[in-house]
Design a protein around this motif. Structure first.
Motif, PDB file in Angstrom:
ATOM      1  N   UNK A  21       0.831  -1.212   0.000  1.00 57.83           N
ATOM      2  CA  UNK A  21       0.000   0.000   0.000  1.00 57.83           C
ATOM      3  C   UNK A  21       0.860   1.255   0.000  1.00 57.83           C
ATOM      4  N   UNK A  22       1.840   1.305   0.870  1.00 56.84           N
ATOM      5  CA  UNK A  22       2.661   2.512   0.994  1.00 56.84           C
ATOM      6  C   UNK A  22       3.512   2.756  -0.247  1.00 56.84           C
ATOM      7  N   UNK A  23       4.159   1.711  -0.751  1.00 59.27           N
ATOM      8  CA  UNK A  23       5.061   1.886  -1.880  1.00 59.27           C
ATOM      9  C   UNK A  23       4.298   2.160  -3.182  1.00 59.27           C
ATOM     10  N   UNK A  24       3.189   1.485  -3.381  1.00 61.86           N
ATOM     11  CA  UNK A  24       2.404   1.723  -4.596  1.00 61.86           C
ATOM     12  C   UNK A  24       1.720   3.082  -4.554  1.00 61.86           C
ATOM     13  N   UNK A  25       1.307   3.510  -3.363  1.00 61.66           N
ATOM     14  CA  UNK A  25       0.741   4.857  -3.234  1.00 61.66           C
ATOM     15  C   UNK A  25       1.798   5.907  -3.548  1.00 61.66           C
ATOM     16  N   UNK A  26       3.026   5.687  -3.079  1.00 60.01           N
ATOM     17  CA  UNK A  26       4.105   6.628  -3.380  1.00 60.01           C
ATOM     18  C   UNK A  26       4.377   6.701  -4.875  1.00 60.01           C
ATOM     19  N   UNK A  27       4.212   5.598  -5.565  1.00 55.35           N
ATOM     20  CA  UNK A  27       4.493   5.578  -7.009  1.00 55.35           C
ATOM     21  C   UNK A  27       3.348   6.134  -7.838  1.00 55.35           C
ATOM     22  N   UNK A  28       2.102   5.755  -7.490  1.00 52.00           N
ATOM     23  CA  UNK A  28       0.963   6.087  -8.351  1.00 52.00           C
ATOM     24  C   UNK A  28       0.085   7.215  -7.828  1.00 52.00           C
ATOM     25  N   UNK A  29       0.267   7.597  -6.566  1.00 49.97           N
ATOM     26  CA  UNK A  29      -0.537   8.681  -6.023  1.00 49.97           C
ATOM     27  C   UNK A  29      -1.585   8.182  -5.041  1.00 49.97           C
ATOM     28  N   UNK A  30      -2.158   9.092  -4.265  1.00 50.74           N
ATOM     29  CA  UNK A  30      -3.123   8.716  -3.226  1.00 50.74           C
ATOM     30  C   UNK A  30      -4.448   8.239  -3.812  1.00 50.74           C
ATOM     31  N   UNK A  31      -5.174   7.459  -3.015  1.00 54.33           N
ATOM     32  CA  UNK A  31      -6.536   7.006  -3.326  1.00 54.33           C
ATOM     33  C   UNK A  31      -6.601   6.013  -4.482  1.00 54.33           C
ATOM     34  N   UNK A  32      -5.473   5.490  -4.917  1.00 57.16           N
ATOM     35  CA  UNK A  32      -5.493   4.489  -5.991  1.00 57.16           C
ATOM     36  C   UNK A  32      -5.335   3.069  -5.459  1.00 57.16           C
ATOM     37  N   UNK A  33      -4.899   2.940  -4.221  1.00 60.12           N
ATOM     38  CA  UNK A  33      -4.679   1.629  -3.618  1.00 60.12           C
ATOM     39  C   UNK A  33      -5.631   1.476  -2.433  1.00 60.12           C
ATOM     40  N   UNK A  34      -6.441   0.421  -2.456  1.00 55.44           N
ATOM     41  CA  UNK A  34      -7.422   0.194  -1.387  1.00 55.44           C
ATOM     42  C   UNK A  34      -6.873  -0.832  -0.410  1.00 55.44           C
TER      43      UNK A  34
END
Length: 226
Positions: A21-34
């Motif tokens: 969650x943290x790493x993918x959010x950092x890469x793609x932006x907020x609210x894209x990973x649930x």
């Protein structure tokens, strides 16, 4: 709307789920990973938010830890890990099992409850915290191939970051000779003498290089060592 739903069991894969969650959010932006504990607001109906989160996602990452297959809750119809997986299958959402750790094996059809046997046929990815940089990059790259919106977000993030244009500061060299021992010193020329003289300034063209003379005593020491 989230693009990626992270399915996991507390106590067996939750640390991997947090990292994803943290790493993918950092890469793609907020609210894209649930991820349930971060994405469901206080006061919301838990079951409705989970079901809605799965249905709105473009892919579900099923985090499978070393004890995942043996957890007794997986056999129960009311288990939310199981329900989220089945909802993704019903909606035609791709399910990617993420094997947590180096030794976790892909579940076999014979190990899974009847409704979940399809999970054994899903291509897997692996996340090992000893190889986290490569594994996170790999998982993110696969997601960009599956979800065009993530590919666009990835490109936008890379563009906004841009190349590294940081320049190292220029440190000026001392403008003149440094004299550390007895001997002659000429402040207005490149002539420096003395047993322990070190010159850091060269006037005119430097044909002969920079000479360093550390004294006859050191030469004698070296001669004695031969």
């Amino acid at each position: 709307m989230p693009d990626v739903f992270v399915n996991y069991r507390t106590g067996d894969g939750d640390q991997t789920a947090t990292t994803l969650h943290n790493q993918l959010t950092a890469r793609f932006g907020p609210d894209r990973i649930f991820r349930a504990c971060k994405s469901i607001p206080p006061g919301a109906f838990f079951d409705e938010e989970l079901t809605r989160g799965v249905r709105r996602s473009g892919v579900l990452l099923a985090v499978i830890g070393p004890d995942w297959i043996d957890h007794p809750a997986l056999q129960r119809p009311d288990d939310w890990v199981r329900k989220e997986l089945l909802e993704a299958f019903r909606c035609g959402i791709p399910v990617i099992p993420v094997l947590a750790g180096r030794r976790t094996e892909r579940p076999t059809r014979s190990q899974l409850p009847g409704p979940l046997v399809r999970l054994a046929d899903c291509q897997t990815l692996r996340y090992d915290n000893q190889n986290d940089g490569y594994d996170i990059q790999r998982i993110g790259d696969v997601l960009t191939d599956l979800i065009p919106a993530l590919a666009q977000a990835d490109k936008a993030g890379a563009k906004s970051t841009g190349p590294d244009t940081t320049q190292n500061p220029v440190i000026s060299e001392p403008q003149g000779p440094i004299h550390t021992g007895p001997g002659n010193l000429y402040n207005n020329s490149a002539h420096v003498t003395g047993d322990n003289a070190i010159s850091t300034f060269v006037a005119g063209e430097n044909h002969g290089g920079i000479r360093q003379n550390f004294g006859a005593a050191r030469r004698r020491d070296r001669d004695d060592e031969r």
